[in-house]
Design a protein around this motif. Sequence first.
Motif, PDB file in Angstrom:
ATOM      1  N   GLN A 125       0.781  -1.180   0.248  1.00 12.30           N
ATOM      2  CA  GLN A 125      -0.041   0.141  -0.076  1.00 12.30           C
ATOM      3  C   GLN A 125       1.423   0.993   0.078  1.00 12.30           C
ATOM      4  N   HIS A 126       1.939   1.430   1.099  1.00 15.98           N
ATOM      5  CA  HIS A 126       2.838   2.379   0.663  1.00 15.98           C
ATOM      6  C   HIS A 126       4.268   2.235   0.325  1.00 15.98           C
ATOM      7  N   LEU A 127       5.133   1.565  -0.269  1.00 13.53           N
ATOM      8  CA  LEU A 127       6.349   1.760  -1.088  1.00 13.53           C
ATOM      9  C   LEU A 127       6.365   2.339  -1.865  1.00 13.53           C
ATOM     10  N   ASN A 128       5.381   2.255  -2.721  1.00 10.30           N
ATOM     11  CA  ASN A 128       5.648   2.343  -3.824  1.00 10.30           C
ATOM     12  C   ASN A 128       5.191   4.027  -3.638  1.00 10.30           C
ATOM     13  N   GLN A 129       4.331   4.355  -3.517  1.00 15.04           N
ATOM     14  CA  GLN A 129       3.400   5.954  -2.915  1.00 15.04           C
ATOM     15  C   GLN A 129       4.597   6.476  -2.557  1.00 15.04           C
ATOM     16  N   GLY A 158      12.885   0.396  -8.282  1.00 15.85           N
ATOM     17  CA  GLY A 158      11.147   0.605  -8.398  1.00 15.85           C
ATOM     18  C   GLY A 158      10.535  -0.119  -7.575  1.00 15.85           C
ATOM     19  N   SER A 159       9.502  -0.062  -7.035  1.00 17.30           N
ATOM     20  CA  SER A 159       8.713  -0.924  -5.643  1.00 17.30           C
ATOM     21  C   SER A 159       8.713  -1.973  -6.563  1.00 17.30           C
ATOM     22  N   ASN A 160       7.738  -2.501  -7.796  1.00 17.81           N
ATOM     23  CA  ASN A 160       7.522  -3.639  -8.211  1.00 17.81           C
ATOM     24  C   ASN A 160       8.371  -3.743  -9.175  1.00 17.81           C
ATOM     25  N   ASN A 161       8.735  -2.868  -9.384  1.00 16.72           N
ATOM     26  CA  ASN A 161       8.999  -2.658 -11.613  1.00 16.72           C
ATOM     27  C   ASN A 161      10.567  -1.399 -11.922  1.00 16.72           C
ATOM     28  N   SER A 162      10.633  -1.594 -12.756  1.00 20.55           N
ATOM     29  CA  SER A 162      11.673   0.041 -12.834  1.00 20.55           C
ATOM     30  C   SER A 162      11.002   0.819 -13.593  1.00 20.55           C
ATOM     31  N   HIS A 163       8.900   0.456 -14.016  1.00 19.47           N
ATOM     32  CA  HIS A 163       8.154   1.030 -14.674  1.00 19.47           C
ATOM     33  C   HIS A 163       7.989   1.791 -14.094  1.00 19.47           C
ATOM     34  N   ASP A 164       7.755   1.870 -12.442  1.00 18.84           N
ATOM     35  CA  ASP A 164       7.048   2.209 -11.491  1.00 18.84           C
ATOM     36  C   ASP A 164       7.987   3.507 -10.878  1.00 18.84           C
ATOM     37  N   TRP A 165       9.088   4.261 -11.520  1.00 21.67           N
ATOM     38  CA  TRP A 165       9.739   5.119 -11.896  1.00 21.67           C
ATOM     39  C   TRP A 165       8.825   6.489 -12.714  1.00 21.67           C
ATOM     40  N   THR A 166       7.959   5.880 -13.875  1.00 18.86           N
ATOM     41  CA  THR A 166       8.209   6.648 -14.691  1.00 18.86           C
ATOM     42  C   THR A 166       6.880   7.637 -14.410  1.00 18.86           C
ATOM     43  N   VAL A 167       6.075   7.092 -13.117  1.00 17.14           N
ATOM     44  CA  VAL A 167       5.108   8.276 -12.842  1.00 17.14           C
ATOM     45  C   VAL A 167       5.626   9.144 -11.270  1.00 17.14           C
ATOM     46  N   SER A 168       6.852   8.889 -11.023  1.00 23.18           N
ATOM     47  CA  SER A 168       7.231   9.339  -9.723  1.00 23.18           C
ATOM     48  C   SER A 168       7.352  10.458  -9.954  1.00 23.18           C
ATOM     49  N   VAL A 169       7.359  11.858  -9.149  1.00 27.53           N
ATOM     50  CA  VAL A 169       8.139  13.336  -9.227  1.00 27.53           C
ATOM     51  C   VAL A 169       8.985  13.494  -9.711  1.00 27.53           C
ATOM     52  N   TYR A 170       9.955  12.749  -8.976  1.00 26.14           N
ATOM     53  CA  TYR A 170      11.432  12.874  -9.694  1.00 26.14           C
ATOM     54  C   TYR A 170      11.488  13.305 -11.300  1.00 26.14           C
ATOM     55  N   ILE A 171      11.420  11.661 -11.296  1.00 29.13           N
ATOM     56  CA  ILE A 171      11.356  11.207 -13.069  1.00 29.13           C
ATOM     57  C   ILE A 171      10.798  11.927 -13.984  1.00 29.13           C
TER      58      ILE A 171
END
Length: 259
Positions: A125-129, A158-171
Amino acid sequence: MSAVYKDDQDDWLTVCLKYLLFVFNFLFWVGGAAVLGVGVWTLVEKSDYLSLLASSTFAVSAYILILAGGLVVVTGFLGCCAVIREQRSCLSLYFFCLLLIFLIELVAGVLAYVYYQRLSEELKQHLNQTMTENYAQPGKEAITLAVDKLQQDFKCCGSNNSHDWTVSVYISSNQAEGRVVPDSCCKTITPRCGKRDHPSNIYKVEGGCITKLEQFLADHLLVIGAVGIGVACLQLTGAALTACFIYLLYKEEEDFGTL
């Protein structure tokens, strides 16, 4: 004749219990050192990842173990003095200290077990966020360092995989300078290596960092729970021996008073 035999028997039991309590105190100190060591080890070795957890239960369990371990050091000394002097007042205080430490360690063990049961759900619930919203953001330096360490230590991205970073504020920000993942995802970290997310360049672990961190924390929660509950059972043994010793001393005083 039977009265003399009974007195000899009581004396023998008192001596045996006295030596048993000395042995217990040694085991008590060893158990206390184990409790204190596990508590400190948990906070020192896992402190980098605590900022990634939504609740503080993991840290609280460790602090409780440290408190219990510290009390054991003091209580062990008190126990030795009480047994040597054979004073019922000191032994009674020692008995209540054992019960207090038993309750403290039992709480730590139960907390660790309860948190173990819901660890997976919390991380999902929280790690990816936490990673995508807080990485490399002002005032979130602790989380940034924790994420970088997590990805490097467990060779994940990434939390589940590297694609999680595509929606990150940083990227999504100019700060990323064209990166598609943080540099800590790279197998060999070089400046702006995160611009390329090919499997030859970054870690592609099935299940992502969640799986790795969950297993890591679960293993150590089991250690906390086992040590807490195991030493708590040792306290009960000591409390029972102490109660028997107090009773025998009370009986001796009564018999002496009737002479």
